[in-house]
Design a protein around this motif. Structure first.
Motif, PDB file in Angstrom:
ATOM      1  N   ASP A  55       0.821  -1.217   0.000  1.00  0.00           N
ATOM      2  CA  ASP A  55       0.000   0.000   0.000  1.00  0.00           C
ATOM      3  C   ASP A  55       0.851   1.262   0.000  1.00  0.00           C
ATOM      4  OD1 ASP A  55      -2.506  -1.497   0.294  1.00  0.00           O
ATOM      5  OD2 ASP A  55      -1.759  -1.937   2.312  1.00  0.00           O
ATOM      6  N   GLY A  56       2.060   1.155   0.495  1.00  0.00           N
ATOM      7  CA  GLY A  56       3.015   2.253   0.503  1.00  0.00           C
ATOM      8  C   GLY A  56       4.410   1.680   0.442  1.00  0.00           C
ATOM      9  N   TRP A  57       5.373   2.532   0.073  1.00  0.00           N
ATOM     10  CA  TRP A  57       6.738   2.042  -0.148  1.00  0.00           C
ATOM     11  C   TRP A  57       7.748   2.898   0.590  1.00  0.00           C
ATOM     12  CZ3 TRP A  57       7.377  -2.543  -2.366  1.00  0.00           C
ATOM     13  CH2 TRP A  57       6.318  -3.048  -3.130  1.00  0.00           C
ATOM     14  N   LEU A  58       8.814   2.240   1.074  1.00  0.00           N
ATOM     15  CA  LEU A  58       9.895   2.927   1.778  1.00  0.00           C
ATOM     16  C   LEU A  58      11.227   2.471   1.193  1.00  0.00           C
ATOM     17  CD1 LEU A  58      10.091   3.444   5.613  1.00  0.00           C
ATOM     18  CD2 LEU A  58      12.127   2.935   4.288  1.00  0.00           C
ATOM     19  N   VAL A  59      12.047   3.421   0.758  1.00  0.00           N
ATOM     20  CA  VAL A  59      13.360   3.125   0.179  1.00  0.00           C
ATOM     21  C   VAL A  59      14.432   3.472   1.213  1.00  0.00           C
ATOM     22  CG1 VAL A  59      14.895   3.417  -1.794  1.00  0.00           C
ATOM     23  CG2 VAL A  59      12.430   3.773  -2.078  1.00  0.00           C
ATOM     24  N   THR A  60      15.260   2.487   1.564  1.00  0.00           N
ATOM     25  CA  THR A  60      16.225   2.643   2.662  1.00  0.00           C
ATOM     26  C   THR A  60      17.512   3.334   2.225  1.00  0.00           C
ATOM     27  OG1 THR A  60      17.463   0.593   2.313  1.00  0.00           O
ATOM     28  CG2 THR A  60      15.384   0.425   3.544  1.00  0.00           C
ATOM     29  N   GLY A  61      18.389   3.489   3.207  1.00  0.00           N
ATOM     30  CA  GLY A  61      19.747   3.942   2.945  1.00  0.00           C
ATOM     31  C   GLY A  61      20.631   2.825   2.422  1.00  0.00           C
ATOM     32  N   SER A  62      21.847   3.199   2.035  1.00  0.00           N
ATOM     33  CA  SER A  62      22.786   2.251   1.424  1.00  0.00           C
ATOM     34  C   SER A  62      24.186   2.838   1.473  1.00  0.00           C
ATOM     35  CB  SER A  62      22.391   1.988  -0.035  1.00  0.00           C
ATOM     36  OG  SER A  62      23.319   1.145  -0.682  1.00  0.00           O
ATOM     37  N   LYS A  63      25.182   1.961   1.431  1.00  0.00           N
ATOM     38  CA  LYS A  63      26.562   2.431   1.303  1.00  0.00           C
ATOM     39  C   LYS A  63      26.883   2.827  -0.136  1.00  0.00           C
ATOM     40  CE  LYS A  63      28.725  -2.087   0.414  1.00  0.00           C
ATOM     41  NZ  LYS A  63      29.735  -3.070   0.876  1.00  0.00           N
ATOM     42  N   HIS A  64      26.006   2.485  -1.069  1.00  0.00           N
ATOM     43  CA  HIS A  64      26.248   2.743  -2.492  1.00  0.00           C
ATOM     44  C   HIS A  64      25.830   4.167  -2.872  1.00  0.00           C
ATOM     45  CE1 HIS A  64      27.161  -1.472  -3.015  1.00  0.00           C
ATOM     46  NE2 HIS A  64      26.004  -1.801  -2.473  1.00  0.00           N
ATOM     47  N   GLY A  65      26.353   4.636  -3.995  1.00  0.00           N
ATOM     48  CA  GLY A  65      25.958   5.918  -4.555  1.00  0.00           C
ATOM     49  C   GLY A  65      24.891   5.727  -5.616  1.00  0.00           C
ATOM     50  N   ALA A  66      23.927   6.629  -5.652  1.00  0.00           N
ATOM     51  CA  ALA A  66      22.859   6.525  -6.638  1.00  0.00           C
ATOM     52  C   ALA A  66      23.388   6.578  -8.064  1.00  0.00           C
ATOM     53  CB  ALA A  66      21.846   7.651  -6.421  1.00  0.00           C
ATOM     54  N   PHE A  79      10.989   1.333 -11.039  1.00  0.00           N
ATOM     55  CA  PHE A  79       9.937   1.044 -10.061  1.00  0.00           C
ATOM     56  C   PHE A  79       9.500   2.319  -9.346  1.00  0.00           C
ATOM     57  CE2 PHE A  79       8.175  -0.466  -6.058  1.00  0.00           C
ATOM     58  CZ  PHE A  79       7.329  -1.469  -6.493  1.00  0.00           C
ATOM     59  N   ILE A  80      10.448   3.172  -8.996  1.00  0.00           N
ATOM     60  CA  ILE A  80      10.128   4.450  -8.353  1.00  0.00           C
ATOM     61  C   ILE A  80       9.216   5.284  -9.239  1.00  0.00           C
ATOM     62  CG2 ILE A  80      11.128   6.683  -7.679  1.00  0.00           C
ATOM     63  CD1 ILE A  80      13.586   4.971  -6.678  1.00  0.00           C
ATOM     64  N   ARG A  81       9.538   5.358 -10.514  1.00  0.00           N
ATOM     65  CA  ARG A  81       8.694   6.121 -11.445  1.00  0.00           C
ATOM     66  C   ARG A  81       7.296   5.514 -11.551  1.00  0.00           C
ATOM     67  NH1 ARG A  81      13.886   6.758 -14.060  1.00  0.00           N
ATOM     68  NH2 ARG A  81      13.590   4.849 -15.275  1.00  0.00           N
ATOM     69  N   ALA A  82       7.230   4.197 -11.491  1.00  0.00           N
ATOM     70  CA  ALA A  82       5.924   3.533 -11.553  1.00  0.00           C
ATOM     71  C   ALA A  82       5.089   3.835 -10.316  1.00  0.00           C
ATOM     72  CB  ALA A  82       6.114   2.027 -11.727  1.00  0.00           C
ATOM     73  N   VAL A  83       5.711   3.841  -9.147  1.00  0.00           N
ATOM     74  CA  VAL A  83       5.000   4.182  -7.908  1.00  0.00           C
ATOM     75  C   VAL A  83       4.517   5.626  -7.966  1.00  0.00           C
ATOM     76  CG1 VAL A  83       5.228   4.488  -5.412  1.00  0.00           C
ATOM     77  CG2 VAL A  83       6.222   2.473  -6.511  1.00  0.00           C
ATOM     78  N   TYR A  84       5.371   6.517  -8.441  1.00  0.00           N
ATOM     79  CA  TYR A  84       5.002   7.928  -8.540  1.00  0.00           C
ATOM     80  C   TYR A  84       3.800   8.117  -9.463  1.00  0.00           C
ATOM     81  CZ  TYR A  84       5.701  12.996  -9.065  1.00  0.00           C
ATOM     82  OH  TYR A  84       5.538  14.364  -9.065  1.00  0.00           O
ATOM     83  N   ALA A  85       3.814   7.413 -10.589  1.00  0.00           N
ATOM     84  CA  ALA A  85       2.702   7.504 -11.527  1.00  0.00           C
ATOM     85  C   ALA A  85       1.426   6.905 -10.940  1.00  0.00           C
ATOM     86  CB  ALA A  85       3.063   6.793 -12.834  1.00  0.00           C
ATOM     87  N   ASP A  86       1.574   5.854 -10.152  1.00  0.00           N
ATOM     88  CA  ASP A  86       0.426   5.181  -9.548  1.00  0.00           C
ATOM     89  C   ASP A  86      -0.211   6.032  -8.459  1.00  0.00           C
ATOM     90  OD1 ASP A  86      -1.078   2.503  -8.930  1.00  0.00           O
ATOM     91  OD2 ASP A  86      -0.242   3.129  -7.000  1.00  0.00           O
ATOM     92  N   GLY A  87       0.613   6.758  -7.705  1.00  0.00           N
ATOM     93  CA  GLY A  87       0.096   7.679  -6.706  1.00  0.00           C
ATOM     94  C   GLY A  87       0.080   7.181  -5.291  1.00  0.00           C
ATOM     95  N   ARG A  88       0.458   5.903  -5.057  1.00  0.00           N
ATOM     96  CA  ARG A  88       0.490   5.457  -3.663  1.00  0.00           C
ATOM     97  C   ARG A  88       1.727   6.033  -2.971  1.00  0.00           C
ATOM     98  NH1 ARG A  88      -0.769  -0.354  -3.898  1.00  0.00           N
ATOM     99  NH2 ARG A  88      -1.934   0.387  -5.704  1.00  0.00           N
ATOM    100  N   PRO A  89       1.679   6.225  -1.654  1.00  0.00           N
ATOM    101  CA  PRO A  89       2.742   6.971  -0.968  1.00  0.00           C
ATOM    102  C   PRO A  89       4.078   6.232  -0.959  1.00  0.00           C
ATOM    103  CG  PRO A  89       1.224   6.020   0.625  1.00  0.00           C
ATOM    104  CD  PRO A  89       0.622   5.802  -0.725  1.00  0.00           C
ATOM    105  N   MET A  90       5.132   7.019  -1.070  1.00  0.00           N
ATOM    106  CA  MET A  90       6.505   6.504  -0.990  1.00  0.00           C
ATOM    107  C   MET A  90       7.331   7.447  -0.135  1.00  0.00           C
ATOM    108  SD  MET A  90       9.273   5.697  -4.050  1.00  0.00           S
ATOM    109  CE  MET A  90       8.857   3.958  -4.247  1.00  0.00           C
ATOM    110  N   VAL A  91       8.191   6.861   0.713  1.00  0.00           N
ATOM    111  CA  VAL A  91       9.126   7.607   1.552  1.00  0.00           C
ATOM    112  C   VAL A  91      10.541   7.122   1.239  1.00  0.00           C
ATOM    113  CG1 VAL A  91       9.934   7.930   3.930  1.00  0.00           C
ATOM    114  CG2 VAL A  91       7.479   8.070   3.410  1.00  0.00           C
ATOM    115  N   GLY A  92      11.493   8.031   1.148  1.00  0.00           N
ATOM    116  CA  GLY A  92      12.888   7.667   0.916  1.00  0.00           C
ATOM    117  C   GLY A  92      13.791   8.302   1.957  1.00  0.00           C
TER     118      GLY A  92
END
Length: 225
Positions: A55-66, A79-92
């Protein structure tokens, strides 16, 4: 409400043994708000089948660089773009804050001004909130539609809001002081200037506003903001 945790890295072994992985830290952070959690280890190429897997998504931290060349980063951005288009909440958070900005057209760099480490004061939503930081990378160019809702003296784009569908933050509300202490000891030496590590060490006993951010995140997932 089911929150899908997209785990983009794993905690160092010294942290993992004591406090669990990043997904466990987030589950503890926003415990008590009626959420169920499921983790997908995207860093290990484990992805949800579709955006409606939670129902909602959370993207964690990482030692890697984006901006690094890892095979799991392009599908995560998709996947992030798909969630944004869908409209359900996401936290990063931290890397999550950065990869979401990059996926939506922003720019992330290894900041030439150095590191932000330990307890740091942020202005978020009109309040001054101390939170634990551990990063050098920063979002330096915003995607279209991103609104700055938090910053520090060191990090201009420390919290971002995207059309009330995505909310992201650079510092680590899921990190208690013990995590920072372990990072100072086991990851910081030789990477972060010693004086900066010592200053962070001295501030470990001071309180942070982790609970305030946890409550905000929970409200955001529930569309109460």
């Amino acid at each position: 409400m089911k929150i899908g945790i997209l785990q983009t890295g794993h905690a160092p072994d010294v942290v993992l043994d004591e406090l669990g992985d990043y997904d466990a830290m987030f589950a503890r952070l926003i415990d008590g708000h009626g959420f169920d959690f499921q983790t997908w280890n995207v860093v290990d190429d484990d992805f949800p089948g579709a955006v409606d897997a939670a129902d909602g998504w959370l993207v964690t931290g990482s030692k890697h660089g984006a901006y690094e060349n890892h095979p799991w980063i392009p599908p995560l951005e998709e996947f992030i773009r798909a969630v944004y288009a869908d409209g359900r909440p996401m936290v990063g958070v931290c890397f999550g804050h950065q990869i979401i900005a990059q996926a939506l057209g922003g720019t992330v760099v290894k900041f030439p001004g150095g590191w932000s480490v330990g307890r740091t004061d942020y202005k978020i939503g009109g309040e001054s909130l101390p939170l634990n930081a551990w990063h050098q990378d920063q979002v330096v160019a915003l995607p279209d539609g991103a609104q700055v809702v938090g910053q520090s003296d060191f990090c201009e784009n420390a919290a971002l809001l995207y059309d009330n569908r995505i909310w992201t933050i650079q510092p680590h509300p899921e990190f208690p002081a013990r995590v920072i202490e372990q990072l100072i000891t086991h990851r910081g030496r030789g990477v972060v200037p010693d004086a900066q590590l010592e200053a962070a060490q001295q501030r470990l006993p001071e309180t942070t506003a982790n609970q305030a951010i946890a409550d905000h995140m929970a409200a955001f997932f529930k569309r109460e903001t």
